[in-house]
Design an enzyme around this catalytic site. Structure first.
Site, PDB file in Angstrom:
ATOM      1  N   GLU A 197     -54.261 -37.556  32.384  1.00  0.00           N
ATOM      2  CA  GLU A 197     -55.051 -38.331  31.413  1.00  0.00           C
ATOM      3  C   GLU A 197     -54.523 -39.757  31.261  1.00  0.00           C
ATOM      4  O   GLU A 197     -53.611 -40.011  30.478  1.00  0.00           O
ATOM      5  CB  GLU A 197     -55.046 -37.651  30.031  1.00  0.00           C
ATOM      6  CG  GLU A 197     -55.880 -38.419  29.001  1.00  0.00           C
ATOM      7  CD  GLU A 197     -55.914 -37.780  27.610  1.00  0.00           C
ATOM      8  OE1 GLU A 197     -55.228 -36.770  27.384  1.00  0.00           O
ATOM      9  OE2 GLU A 197     -56.637 -38.320  26.746  1.00  0.00           O
TER      10      GLU A 197
ATOM     11  N   LYS B 135     -58.726 -36.781  33.366  1.00  0.00           N
ATOM     12  CA  LYS B 135     -59.311 -36.979  32.032  1.00  0.00           C
ATOM     13  C   LYS B 135     -59.297 -38.477  31.697  1.00  0.00           C
ATOM     14  O   LYS B 135     -58.338 -38.992  31.134  1.00  0.00           O
ATOM     15  CB  LYS B 135     -58.501 -36.179  30.994  1.00  0.00           C
ATOM     16  CG  LYS B 135     -58.962 -36.371  29.556  1.00  0.00           C
ATOM     17  CD  LYS B 135     -58.442 -35.289  28.637  1.00  0.00           C
ATOM     18  CE  LYS B 135     -58.755 -35.611  27.188  1.00  0.00           C
ATOM     19  NZ  LYS B 135     -58.548 -34.501  26.279  1.00  0.00           N
TER      20      LYS B 135
ATOM     21  N   SER C 246     -63.103 -38.474  24.309  1.00  0.00           N
ATOM     22  CA  SER C 246     -64.116 -39.188  23.520  1.00  0.00           C
ATOM     23  C   SER C 246     -63.578 -40.519  23.004  1.00  0.00           C
ATOM     24  O   SER C 246     -64.348 -41.459  22.793  1.00  0.00           O
ATOM     25  CB  SER C 246     -64.676 -38.316  22.397  1.00  0.00           C
ATOM     26  OG  SER C 246     -63.683 -37.815  21.546  1.00  0.00           O
TER      27      SER C 246
ATOM     28  N   GLY D 144     -62.579 -42.063  20.308  1.00  0.00           N
ATOM     29  CA  GLY D 144     -62.969 -42.823  19.122  1.00  0.00           C
ATOM     30  C   GLY D 144     -64.473 -43.088  19.052  1.00  0.00           C
ATOM     31  O   GLY D 144     -64.960 -43.715  18.113  1.00  0.00           O
TER      32      GLY D 144
HETATM   33  C1  5MM Z   1     -56.369 -34.133  20.431  1.00  0.00           C
HETATM   34  O1  5MM Z   1     -55.672 -35.366  20.483  1.00  0.00           O
HETATM   35  C2  5MM Z   1     -54.765 -35.622  21.549  1.00  0.00           C
HETATM   36  C3  5MM Z   1     -53.670 -36.537  21.110  1.00  0.00           C
HETATM   37  O2  5MM Z   1     -52.811 -35.978  20.272  1.00  0.00           O
HETATM   38  P1  5MM Z   1     -51.488 -36.813  19.856  1.00  0.00           P
HETATM   39  O3  5MM Z   1     -51.833 -38.275  19.833  1.00  0.00           O
HETATM   40  O4  5MM Z   1     -51.196 -36.256  18.524  1.00  0.00           O
HETATM   41  O5  5MM Z   1     -50.457 -36.470  20.884  1.00  0.00           O
HETATM   42  C4  5MM Z   1     -55.415 -36.485  22.638  1.00  0.00           C
HETATM   43  O6  5MM Z   1     -54.557 -36.645  23.746  1.00  0.00           O
HETATM   44  C5  5MM Z   1     -56.687 -35.936  23.067  1.00  0.00           C
HETATM   45  O7  5MM Z   1     -56.493 -34.748  23.805  1.00  0.00           O
HETATM   46  C6  5MM Z   1     -57.463 -36.923  23.935  1.00  0.00           C
HETATM   47  O8  5MM Z   1     -57.208 -38.253  23.600  1.00  0.00           O
HETATM   48  C7  5MM Z   1     -58.911 -36.653  23.713  1.00  0.00           C
HETATM   49  O9  5MM Z   1     -59.189 -36.675  22.340  1.00  0.00           O
HETATM   50  P2  5MM Z   1     -60.398 -37.538  21.808  1.00  0.00           P
HETATM   51  O10 5MM Z   1     -60.355 -37.342  20.317  1.00  0.00           O
HETATM   52  O11 5MM Z   1     -60.146 -38.952  22.243  1.00  0.00           O
HETATM   53  O12 5MM Z   1     -61.602 -36.922  22.475  1.00  0.00           O
END
Ligand code: 5MM
Length: 335
Positions: free
Chosen positions: A174, A216, A258, A260
Site C-alpha cells: 500500500e 492498494k 478510500s 478521505g
Molecule cells: C483502517 O485504517 C488504516 C490505517 O490505520 P492507522 O493509520 O491507524 O495505522 C489504513 O491503512 C487503511 O487500511 C487504508 O488507508 C485504507 O483506509 P481508508 O479509510 O483510506 O479507506
C-alpha cells in the site's frame, strides 16, 4: 497456480473487496471519540465484531484486515479469525508499526516494522492470518515526495513483501499518496505514477512473486484543498491510465483505499473506474472509512443496536460490491 496466487484471487473474486478494519488503537480512538464513544477494548471489539458478523460478509467481503489487538480477540467463544473465515472471507493483518519521521526530511515519513518481522509473521500465520498489509504514506508538494522518501519506502515495502511470501501469506503493498494539499490532479497522477513504478522496481529486484501480491493504491484525485473541479469520468480515466502504465500485468488485483473520500464519492469513483476498465486487472475496494463511517455513526447513538448497525454496513458493502463490477446505480446522499 500457486497457493498464494489462489488466496489473492479469492480475496478479489467477482463482487468482493476488502474491509480495512486495521485502525491502530490511536486512530480507532480518534474515530470513536469523534462520535462520543469511549475507546476501550470492549467497545472496539463490539463494533468490529458487529461488522464481521454482518450478512454482507459472505457476498461482498473477500478479506478483512485486522489490527494486532483484534486478531487476538474472541467473540462468542470464537476467535476473530475463525468468525471471519466462517463467512468465507480471508483474515488478514496489518504488520507495519506505523509511519515515523524520516531522518533528513522535515515532513516526510518512513514506515517501520521490519525488525523482528519474520517472527511476528509466524505468529500471525498461526493465529489464522493468510494475508498482510503494510502502508507507506507520501505527501505531495512542489518538493515532495522526495526521491529519498520514494526510495526508502519502496525498499521497505519490498523487504516486507518478500518476508510475507516466505511466511506463506499474500502481502498487500500500500503506497498511499495522500490527498492532503492544494495540488492538481495532474500532480497526483505524476507523483503517484513515480511512486508506484519505484515500488515495482524494488519488488522485482527483491524477487517478490508479483502474481501473489495485491496493490492498494490511491485513486488519482486533486488535492483536498485545491479548488479543481473534476468529474468521476476524468478521475477514472487518469486512475486507470496511471495503473496500466505503472503496474506489471502479473499483479492479480488492485484494491483501492478510500483515502478521505466520502462513502458516496468512493463508491461512485470505483464504479466509474470499473465501467471503463478494459485492462485485465481486477479493480476493487479495500476501504476503511468508506465502508464503516455511516455504520459507526449509527452505532454510536445506541451501541446495543447491532442489527441496525449491520443493516447500514450491509448497504454500504453491497453498494461497493456493485461498484466493483461497474453495476452501481446512483444513490441519494442522506446526510
Ligand atoms: C483502517 O485504517 C488504516 C490505517 O490505520 P492507522 O493509520 O491507524 O495505522 C489504513 O491503512 C487503511 O487500511 C487504508 O488507508 C485504507 O483506509 P481508508 O479509510 O483510506 O479507506
Amino acid at each position: 497456480m500457486s497457493e498464494l496466487n489462489k488466496i489473492a484471487l479469492k480475496i478479489v473474486s467477482p463482487g468482493k473487496g476488502i474491509l480495512a478494519a486495521d485502525e491502530s488503537t490511536g486512530t480507532m480512538t480518534k474515530r470513536l471519540e469523534s462520535v462520543n464513544v469511549k475507546s476501550n477494548e470492549e467497545n472496539r471489539l463490539e463494533f468490529r465484531s458487529a461488522l464481521f458478523s454482518s450478512k454482507s460478509m459472505s457476498n461482498c467481503i473477500g478479506g478483512v484486515i485486522l489490527y494486532d489487538e483484534t486478531i487476538k480477540q474472541n467473540y462468542n467463544e470464537k476467535s476473530i479469525p475463525e468468525l471471519i473465515s466462517e463467512t468465507g472471507a480471508v483474515p488478514g493483518i496489518k504488520v507495519d508499526t506505523g509511519a515515523k519521521k524520516l531522518a533528513r526530511s522535515n515532513d516526510e515519513k518512513i514506515t517501520e516494522g521490519l525488525d523482528g518481522l519474520r517472527e511476528r509473521l509466524k505468529n500471525y500465520y498461526d493465529l489464522g492470518a493468510r494475508f498482510t498489509k503494510w502502508r507507506a504514506v507520501y505527501l505531495i508538494s512542489e518538493k515532495y515526495p522526495s526521491k529519498l522518501a520514494i526510495n526508502v519506502n519502496a525498499h521497505a515495502l519490498a523487504r516486507y513483501a518478500s518476508l510475507v511470501q516466505e511466511a506463506g501469506m499474500v502481502p498487500i503493498v500500500e503506497p498511499e499518496v495522500l490527498m492532503d494539499g492544494n495540488h492538481s490532479v495532474q500532480d497526483c497522477f505524476n507523483k503517484t505514477s513515480e511512486v508506484i513504478k519505484k515500488c515495482f522496481d524494488e519488488l522485482i529486484f527483491q524477487k517478490v512473486d508479483l502474481k501473489s501480491i495485491l496493490l492498494k493504491p490511491n485513486m488519482i484525485l486533486p488535492g483536498s484543498k485545491s479548488n479543481q473541479k473534476i468529474t468521476s469520468e476524468e478521475i477514472a480515466e487518469l486512475t486507470i491510465k496511471c495503473l496500466i502504465n505503472s503496474v506489471p500485468g502479473e499483479v492479480p488485483g488492485i484494491t483501492f483505499l478510500s483515502g478521505g473520500q466520502s462513502e458516496l464519492e468512493a463508491t461512485k469513483n470505483l464504479n466509474t473506474i470499473n465501467k471503463h476498465n478494459k485492462s485485465k486487472f481486477v479493480m476493487t475496494y479495500s476501504y476503511g472509512r468508506a465502508l464503516q463511517q455511516s455504520a459507526l455513526k449509527h452505532w454510536s447513538k445506541d451501541i446495543k443496536d447491532i442489527e441496525g448497525t449491520q443493516k447500514i454496513f450491509d448497504h454500504r458493502a453491497n453498494m461497493c460490491s456493485l461498484a466493483s463490477m461497474g453495476k452501481w446505480v446512483e444513490e441519494v446522499d442522506k446526510d
